[in-house]
Design a protein around this motif. Sequence first.
Motif, PDB file in Angstrom:
ATOM      1  N   SER A 114      26.779  26.031  40.168  1.00  0.00           N
ATOM      2  CA  SER A 114      27.519  26.238  41.418  1.00  0.00           C
ATOM      3  C   SER A 114      27.809  27.708  41.612  1.00  0.00           C
ATOM      4  O   SER A 114      28.069  28.445  40.644  1.00  0.00           O
ATOM      5  CB  SER A 114      28.840  25.462  41.402  1.00  0.00           C
ATOM      6  N   TYR A 131      30.533  30.009  43.478  1.00  0.00           N
ATOM      7  CA  TYR A 131      31.879  29.907  44.040  1.00  0.00           C
ATOM      8  C   TYR A 131      32.251  31.223  44.715  1.00  0.00           C
ATOM      9  O   TYR A 131      31.889  32.294  44.225  1.00  0.00           O
ATOM     10  CB  TYR A 131      32.911  29.629  42.942  1.00  0.00           C
ATOM     11  N   GLU A 183      34.219  26.625  49.703  1.00  0.00           N
ATOM     12  CA  GLU A 183      33.573  27.870  49.250  1.00  0.00           C
ATOM     13  C   GLU A 183      32.757  27.660  47.983  1.00  0.00           C
ATOM     14  O   GLU A 183      32.772  28.465  47.056  1.00  0.00           O
ATOM     15  CB  GLU A 183      34.621  28.976  49.049  1.00  0.00           C
ATOM     16  N   ARG A 184      32.024  26.534  47.942  1.00  0.00           N
ATOM     17  CA  ARG A 184      31.189  26.246  46.787  1.00  0.00           C
ATOM     18  C   ARG A 184      29.797  25.812  47.242  1.00  0.00           C
ATOM     19  O   ARG A 184      29.660  24.932  48.102  1.00  0.00           O
ATOM     20  CB  ARG A 184      31.815  25.110  45.965  1.00  0.00           C
TER      21      ARG A 184
END
Lengths: 368, 124
Positions: A61, A63, A111-112
């Motif tokens: 991921s 971020y 926001e990922r």
Amino acid sequence: MSEAPLKTTPLDALHRRLGGRMVPFAGYDMPVQYPAGIMTEHLHCRAQASLFDVSHMGQASLYGAGAAAALEALVPGDMLALKPGRQRYTLLMTPQGTILDDLMVANAGSERLFLVVNASRKDIDLPHIAAHLPAGVTLQRHEDRALLALQGPAAVAVLSRFAAEVAAMPFMGFAAVKLAGIDCLVSRSGYTGEDGYEISVPSAAAEDFAEKLLAEPEVMPAGLGARDSLRLEAGLCLYGNDIDETTNPVEAALMWTIGKRRRMEWNFIGADAVRAMQDNGPTRLRVGIRPDGRAPARGHTDIATADGTIVGQITSGGFGPSLNAPCAMGYVRRDLAADGTELNLIVRGKPLPARVTPMPFFPHRYVR
Amino acid sequence: MSAVRFTEDHEWIRMEDGVAVIGITVHAQEALGDVVFVELPEPGREVTEGEAVAVVESVKAASDVYAPIAGRITETNSAIADEPGLVNADAEGSAWFFKIIPADPAAIDALMDTAAYAKFIESH
């Protein structure tokens, strides 16, 4: 080949209990097939639902508020326009405008961005991404997660029994979903041309969840062999075969992955070379090819014209169980890339008549 | 009908009225998986021992089938070319590949018998 011991996925014990024939793949000990065999596993996926272990793939991921903008420096896809709950196929690029890897990127919200990259490339891709991040954007690998693919027309019915909301997901939709009490990340996508889901699940819960899926009457396990024949019939590229660091997205016929805005801005790594090939025209193109007879032509088979001139090479080829016929993809000289063009495949020294054929060979049946 | 003999390349060979009938073993078809294509030699072809004379392809891969003994190919089994799945269904029976008139009928005696082949598979 590497001498390092093979890695195993969280489903290793399950594969062995199911009688999987284990083979090395991208550094992992993986099932190429189960006792049913590739043909049955392939046809079952098109008829019902098949469960694939794809935990060898790299999950990570990004971020931070600037994650999409940061990723746009590395890929030609429109990441800024990728809405929460949506996933997109895109490419990591080299400075030479060739393909470092192909990957899925999902906007997980908050926001990922959630990424899935190829097993064979994750140790190249993820350091590459990490090296290009601005302050405020961080990359985290998910080594503690397994990845299951449930594919086939019955996948929606099966997975809905665990969480009704997955039935409403659109093709290339993405959601955090609780399945059998487990926090999963689910995308409605796959690598077979069928409707289905890819499910990221914590490693510790993976085997139990996989067994729950396999207990459903429609579901059968399928190995890498069926995964390969399914994706080939669907006309989908395999990194390392059909695309690699020597192929440009223009010749790979992957320009559809380049966002409209990105084609105005040309501001990703390697953009100049991609743009130049688009302006000047590629010398070769990736095409689908169907041999006329029943003999399959495998990867690295030379492609020739009637006079024997070599004009290209097969990059993936085999037998398509749903076509009940062989099929292949490869690169040919651009002037020979039109559908219907007759070519010869040089198999065991003999010319095998074949023709350029539109892909997918087997129609995609994604949910609309 | 004489006893069946086997090669390390997983062919079986059986003498019938002075002609050697040859196919691939049950073990070989299991290892190959679903057979989708078979390429057979031209009858009349003179072959040497160990020469690749036929091809068997599964979904996943292609394999050669070798002549276990030298001789002349007299006949091939068109049934498996028409229906390659027969090789999976009846490898050591109706799904024979080709017949050879042996250059030396005694050559077959040098090959493995059933017990030796079983042992060979176990150790590989």
